[in-house]
Design a protein around this motif. Structure first.
Motif, PDB file in Angstrom:
ATOM      1  N   ALA A 183       0.833  -1.211   0.000  1.00 41.62           N
ATOM      2  CA  ALA A 183       0.000   0.000   0.000  1.00 41.62           C
ATOM      3  C   ALA A 183       0.864   1.256   0.000  1.00 41.62           C
ATOM      4  N   PHE A 184       1.940   1.231   0.782  1.00 41.41           N
ATOM      5  CA  PHE A 184       2.846   2.382   0.859  1.00 41.41           C
ATOM      6  C   PHE A 184       3.562   2.611  -0.468  1.00 41.41           C
ATOM      7  N   MET A 185       3.899   1.517  -1.166  1.00 41.22           N
ATOM      8  CA  MET A 185       4.667   1.601  -2.401  1.00 41.22           C
ATOM      9  C   MET A 185       3.786   1.727  -3.649  1.00 41.22           C
ATOM     10  N   LYS A 186       2.490   1.879  -3.468  1.00 42.32           N
ATOM     11  CA  LYS A 186       1.581   1.975  -4.607  1.00 42.32           C
ATOM     12  C   LYS A 186       1.881   3.228  -5.426  1.00 42.32           C
ATOM     13  N   GLU A 187       1.977   3.069  -6.748  1.00 43.00           N
ATOM     14  CA  GLU A 187       2.389   4.164  -7.623  1.00 43.00           C
ATOM     15  C   GLU A 187       1.440   5.353  -7.557  1.00 43.00           C
ATOM     16  N   ASP A 188       0.133   5.092  -7.501  1.00 44.13           N
ATOM     17  CA  ASP A 188      -0.847   6.184  -7.492  1.00 44.13           C
ATOM     18  C   ASP A 188      -0.738   7.063  -6.255  1.00 44.13           C
ATOM     19  N   ASN A 189      -0.203   6.506  -5.160  1.00 43.24           N
ATOM     20  CA  ASN A 189      -0.103   7.250  -3.906  1.00 43.24           C
ATOM     21  C   ASN A 189       1.288   7.843  -3.684  1.00 43.24           C
ATOM     22  N   TRP A 190       2.155   7.715  -4.678  1.00 36.07           N
ATOM     23  CA  TRP A 190       3.546   8.129  -4.486  1.00 36.07           C
ATOM     24  C   TRP A 190       3.661   9.644  -4.439  1.00 36.07           C
ATOM     25  N   THR A 191       4.460  10.149  -3.500  1.00 40.11           N
ATOM     26  CA  THR A 191       4.617  11.587  -3.299  1.00 40.11           C
ATOM     27  C   THR A 191       6.101  11.939  -3.186  1.00 40.11           C
ATOM     28  N   ILE A 192       6.385  13.241  -3.155  1.00 41.38           N
ATOM     29  CA  ILE A 192       7.762  13.702  -2.976  1.00 41.38           C
ATOM     30  C   ILE A 192       8.305  13.224  -1.635  1.00 41.38           C
ATOM     31  N   GLY A 193       7.471  13.274  -0.594  1.00 38.53           N
ATOM     32  CA  GLY A 193       7.894  12.828   0.734  1.00 38.53           C
ATOM     33  C   GLY A 193       8.293  11.361   0.753  1.00 38.53           C
ATOM     34  N   ARG A 194       7.533  10.517   0.080  1.00 42.73           N
ATOM     35  CA  ARG A 194       7.860   9.093   0.032  1.00 42.73           C
ATOM     36  C   ARG A 194       9.125   8.838  -0.777  1.00 42.73           C
ATOM     37  N   GLU A 195       9.317   9.640  -1.818  1.00 43.01           N
ATOM     38  CA  GLU A 195      10.542   9.516  -2.619  1.00 43.01           C
ATOM     39  C   GLU A 195      11.763   9.858  -1.771  1.00 43.01           C
TER      40      GLU A 195
ATOM     41  N   LEU B  48      11.935   9.747   1.529  1.00 45.32           N
ATOM     42  CA  LEU B  48      12.059   8.711   2.547  1.00 45.32           C
ATOM     43  C   LEU B  48      12.724   7.456   1.981  1.00 45.32           C
ATOM     44  N   LEU B  49      12.380   7.103   0.759  1.00 48.56           N
ATOM     45  CA  LEU B  49      12.985   5.936   0.121  1.00 48.56           C
ATOM     46  C   LEU B  49      14.486   6.140  -0.064  1.00 48.56           C
ATOM     47  N   PHE B  50      14.881   7.318  -0.515  1.00 48.54           N
ATOM     48  CA  PHE B  50      16.304   7.607  -0.683  1.00 48.54           C
ATOM     49  C   PHE B  50      17.046   7.548   0.653  1.00 48.54           C
ATOM     50  N   LEU B  51      16.428   8.084   1.705  1.00 49.68           N
ATOM     51  CA  LEU B  51      17.065   8.059   3.029  1.00 49.68           C
ATOM     52  C   LEU B  51      17.234   6.625   3.526  1.00 49.68           C
ATOM     53  N   MET B  52      16.240   5.783   3.281  1.00 47.80           N
ATOM     54  CA  MET B  52      16.343   4.389   3.693  1.00 47.80           C
ATOM     55  C   MET B  52      17.457   3.667   2.946  1.00 47.80           C
ATOM     56  N   VAL B  53      17.565   3.932   1.643  1.00 48.49           N
ATOM     57  CA  VAL B  53      18.631   3.308   0.847  1.00 48.49           C
ATOM     58  C   VAL B  53      19.997   3.762   1.340  1.00 48.49           C
ATOM     59  N   ILE B  54      20.140   5.075   1.577  1.00 46.69           N
ATOM     60  CA  ILE B  54      21.428   5.597   2.055  1.00 46.69           C
ATOM     61  C   ILE B  54      21.778   5.005   3.412  1.00 46.69           C
ATOM     62  N   PHE B  55      20.766   4.867   4.285  1.00 48.35           N
ATOM     63  CA  PHE B  55      21.011   4.294   5.616  1.00 48.35           C
ATOM     64  C   PHE B  55      21.520   2.858   5.513  1.00 48.35           C
ATOM     65  N   LEU B  56      20.916   2.078   4.634  1.00 52.41           N
ATOM     66  CA  LEU B  56      21.367   0.696   4.444  1.00 52.41           C
ATOM     67  C   LEU B  56      22.782   0.641   3.868  1.00 52.41           C
ATOM     68  N   ILE B  57      23.073   1.562   2.955  1.00 59.18           N
ATOM     69  CA  ILE B  57      24.430   1.623   2.396  1.00 59.18           C
ATOM     70  C   ILE B  57      25.435   1.978   3.482  1.00 59.18           C
ATOM     71  N   VAL B  58      25.069   2.916   4.344  1.00 62.75           N
ATOM     72  CA  VAL B  58      25.940   3.301   5.467  1.00 62.75           C
ATOM     73  C   VAL B  58      26.216   2.099   6.359  1.00 62.75           C
ATOM     74  N   LEU B  59      25.169   1.352   6.709  1.00 62.04           N
ATOM     75  CA  LEU B  59      25.343   0.185   7.573  1.00 62.04           C
ATOM     76  C   LEU B  59      26.246  -0.857   6.926  1.00 62.04           C
ATOM     77  N   GLY B  60      26.045  -1.087   5.619  1.00 62.89           N
ATOM     78  CA  GLY B  60      26.865  -2.080   4.930  1.00 62.89           C
ATOM     79  C   GLY B  60      28.325  -1.690   4.878  1.00 62.89           C
ATOM     80  N   ILE B  61      28.588  -0.421   4.527  1.00 63.09           N
ATOM     81  CA  ILE B  61      29.979   0.049   4.461  1.00 63.09           C
ATOM     82  C   ILE B  61      30.613   0.078   5.847  1.00 63.09           C
ATOM     83  N   PHE B  62      29.826   0.507   6.836  1.00 64.60           N
ATOM     84  CA  PHE B  62      30.350   0.543   8.212  1.00 64.60           C
ATOM     85  C   PHE B  62      30.716  -0.859   8.692  1.00 64.60           C
ATOM     86  N   ALA B  63      29.862  -1.834   8.391  1.00 64.64           N
ATOM     87  CA  ALA B  63      30.147  -3.208   8.798  1.00 64.64           C
ATOM     88  C   ALA B  63      31.425  -3.722   8.157  1.00 64.64           C
TER      89      ALA B  63
END
Length: 295
Positions: free
Chosen positions: A73-85, A87-102
């Motif tokens: 429901a959150f990832m539904k294209e019709d409901n996609w907004t700038i805020g969700r975009e 948030l998605l980028f921040l989540m990806v960057i956070f995961l990249i940070v964790l992987g590189i840090f590890a």
């Protein structure tokens, strides 16, 4: 600020979404060598750049796929907004940070504390990620804008070729067709019109505005009912539910316009543009082709 984050935004996830950030990260590390990468020899730096690029691309791919599976429901294209975009980028960057840090943590031999090492890794990763993200957003916006523009141009050309024919046949169609009764929620008939006289319907909760044309005069009638109920009455192939709030008569469409976010329809006799839901964009072409054949 909240209004900006709630604005519609195209959800674009394709091969470019995975490859471009990885390539950008690779070139930044290899050629620009920010921070301490300039101290590493070119061959070893190339290897680091390639590993980080692959990790960046993999992080984007698996993050999006996992979110689509866990939160459809959150990832539904019709409901996609700038805020969700964002948030998605921040989540990806956070995961990249964790992987590189590890990867750094298990091979690190310096004197810095874990907190200092994590903050340093986060800072470097965010700085390096900024440019790939900007490049990706600009590229996807340009590409989506071009796709929508070409699609709108093609549909408009189809409309221009058929518009005069459709208008000339409207009178004949009105004579041969039976009138439609549009009823209110209480079952009383609010409007009785030929299908060819109905331009579009606009929903607003429990009310629907019906725009219709009689003797070349456009009129609006407010009916207390839901668009879903009235849609069941408009069973001819001339009507198209292009949006959860709008239903249009294809014979009145004069132009199709598009941008990176969506398509919009211009109707004869209506001053405002009718939005097309992102889930319905691909159906517009099929609808117009069906309308063309039926005419």
């Amino acid at each position: 600020m909240f209004k900006i984050f709630n604005k519609p935004h195209p959800f674009i996830f394709n091969t470019y979404s995975i490859v471009i950030p990885g390539m950008a990260a690779f070139l930044i590390i290899l050629l620009l060598a920010p921070f301490q990468f300039q101290e590493i020899e070119i061959l070893q730096r190339s290897l680091y750049a390639l590993l980080i690029a692959l990790f960046v691309s993999a992080s984007i791919f698996f993050t999006v796929k996992l979110l689509q599976k866990l939160f459809p429901a959150f990832m539904k294209e019709d409901n996609w907004t700038i805020g969700r975009e964002v948030l998605l980028f921040l989540m990806v960057i956070f995961l990249i940070v964790l992987g590189i840090f590890a990867s750094i943590f298990f091979t690190y031999t310096g004197n810095e504390s874990i907190v200092q090492l994590f903050l340093k890794t986060t800072f470097f990763t965010v700085c390096i990620s900024f440019f790939p993200i900007v490049i990706l957003v600009l590229f996807e916006q340009y590409r989506q804008q071009k796709i929508q523009f070409n699609r709108a141009q093609k549909l408009t050309e189809t409309l221009k070729a058929e518009n005069e024919k459709l208008q000339s046949e409207t009178i004949q169609y009105a004579i041969s067709a039976n009138q439609i009764q549009l009823k209110a929620e209480n079952g009383k008939v609010a409007l009785q019109l030929f299908p060819s006289e109905i331009i579009c319907l606009q929903s607003d909760g429990n009310y629907v505005d019906v725009f219709y044309e009689v003797d070349k005069v456009v009129t609006k009638k407010l009916i207390r009912n839901r668009l879903k109920n009235l849609e069941e009455t408009l069973t001819t192939s001339n009507f198209f539910r292009c949006h959860h709030r709008f239903m249009v008569n294809g014979n009145y469409i004069t132009k199709v316009e598009g941008n990176a976010r969506n398509l919009e329809l211009t109707l004869r006799g209506i001053e405002f543009k009718i939005p097309v839901s992102r889930a319905k964009v691909k159906d517009v072409s099929s609808f117009l082709q069906t309308l063309k054949k039926s005419s």
